[in-house]
Design an enzyme around this catalytic site. Sequence first.
Site, mmCIF file in Angstrom:
data_model
loop_
_atom_site.group_PDB
_atom_site.id
_atom_site.type_symbol
_atom_site.label_atom_id
_atom_site.label_comp_id
_atom_site.label_asym_id
_atom_site.label_seq_id
_atom_site.Cartn_x
_atom_site.Cartn_y
_atom_site.Cartn_z
ATOM 1 C CE1 TYR A 81 -4.633 0.427 0.533
ATOM 2 C CE2 TYR A 81 -3.571 2.580 0.376
ATOM 3 C CZ TYR A 81 -4.710 1.782 0.306
ATOM 4 O OH TYR A 81 -5.916 2.350 -0.020
ATOM 5 C CG ASP A 116 -11.233 1.561 6.820
ATOM 6 O OD1 ASP A 116 -10.903 0.383 7.085
ATOM 7 O OD2 ASP A 116 -10.701 2.213 5.894
ATOM 8 C CB CYS A 117 -16.048 -1.139 6.218
ATOM 9 S SG CYS A 117 -15.567 -0.598 4.551
ATOM 10 C CB SER A 118 -11.650 -2.636 3.855
ATOM 11 O OG SER A 118 -11.099 -1.331 3.827
ATOM 12 C CG ASP A 133 -8.189 -0.155 -0.015
ATOM 13 O OD1 ASP A 133 -8.132 0.055 1.218
ATOM 14 O OD2 ASP A 133 -7.615 0.566 -0.861
ATOM 15 C CB ALA A 134 -14.087 -3.030 0.412
ATOM 16 C CG HIS A 194 -20.020 -1.088 4.061
ATOM 17 N ND1 HIS A 194 -19.169 -0.451 4.940
ATOM 18 C CD2 HIS A 194 -20.863 -1.825 4.840
ATOM 19 C CE1 HIS A 194 -19.488 -0.778 6.185
ATOM 20 N NE2 HIS A 194 -20.504 -1.623 6.153
ATOM 21 C CG HIS A 234 -21.350 -3.042 9.426
ATOM 22 N ND1 HIS A 234 -21.850 -2.159 8.495
ATOM 23 C CD2 HIS A 234 -22.165 -2.913 10.511
ATOM 24 C CE1 HIS A 234 -22.903 -1.521 8.983
ATOM 25 N NE2 HIS A 234 -23.123 -1.962 10.202
#
Length: 313
Positions: A96, A208-210, A227-228, A265, A277
């Site tokens: 990343y 965060d979500c991911s 990442d998602a 998401h 989540h």
Amino acid sequence: MLQTESTAWVCSVPVATVWTAPEKARPVDAEGIAEHPNINNWLKSMSQEDNQDLVNGNRIQTQLLYGEPVLIEEVVNDWAKIIALWQPCQKDERGYPGWVPASQLKEVENLTELGYARVKHNKAQLWTEDFKPLKVVSFNTMLPVKEIGEFIRLQTPDGDALVMTEAVEIVSAYSQSPKGSGVDIAELGADFLDLPYLWAGMSSYGLDCSGLTYNLMKANGVIISRDAVDQVLEGFEVDPSAAESWHIGDLLFFAHEEGKGKIHHVGVYYGNGLMLHSPKPGKSVEIIELAGTKHEVELCAIRRFTEIEDRED
């Protein structure tokens, strides 16, 4: 800041935020980009609007944990352009990309012979060799092991440190935690209920979500992308229209335009029509019923990362 084969550059603070560009940092972010950042104070200093602006302003990308290795590409005005080597991403095949304050990085000896100690608890206290408090580190922090005894002796950016044996799990490599089941993934996720959402968050100060799904999978021996939008391309496909085939621990993905647009998401299937989540700025990790929510119509994909035989609904 070029490294040799015998050394590595690593994150030298408990949590370092990776920025899209140096100029994206705002005055309110001073606590987050300091040489000795205080993440709690940074989060408290932000208003709801400041928090949302991290998203809308595309300000931050991800976060690094204490001891996490990076590749430094260049240093400009005390900011380092880095690659986070342990965080797979389509943006760069090496890991990343982003920017961190150079003061939050340090060069250490490459040491992996005895594997790594992975922090199992929400947070863990590191101690100096004379048992003075050194640093509090986040869940999933991984540090090279130097000696195993009543305490685990670790290599850290601050020199040798000790951690209580029960706070960590010893693994042979950063990607080699014992494989958990879907139930293990979901049960671990419940440990983070009420943890605040933080855009790009990767620590037990905020996720965060991911970031939540990445960290739950990592703790259960599965390395997925950060990442998602990348996670949805991995694992094994499960039919979103056949709810009876969903298993606890599967990842549920959601897209704009009632599931036909861009992925935005991801959550963890919790069984019985429920999802765990990390929703959005201003909210915290929660378990919800999918039926009757916008998520029900936005569900676009489900991926499985565990052996079906390993888990039970």
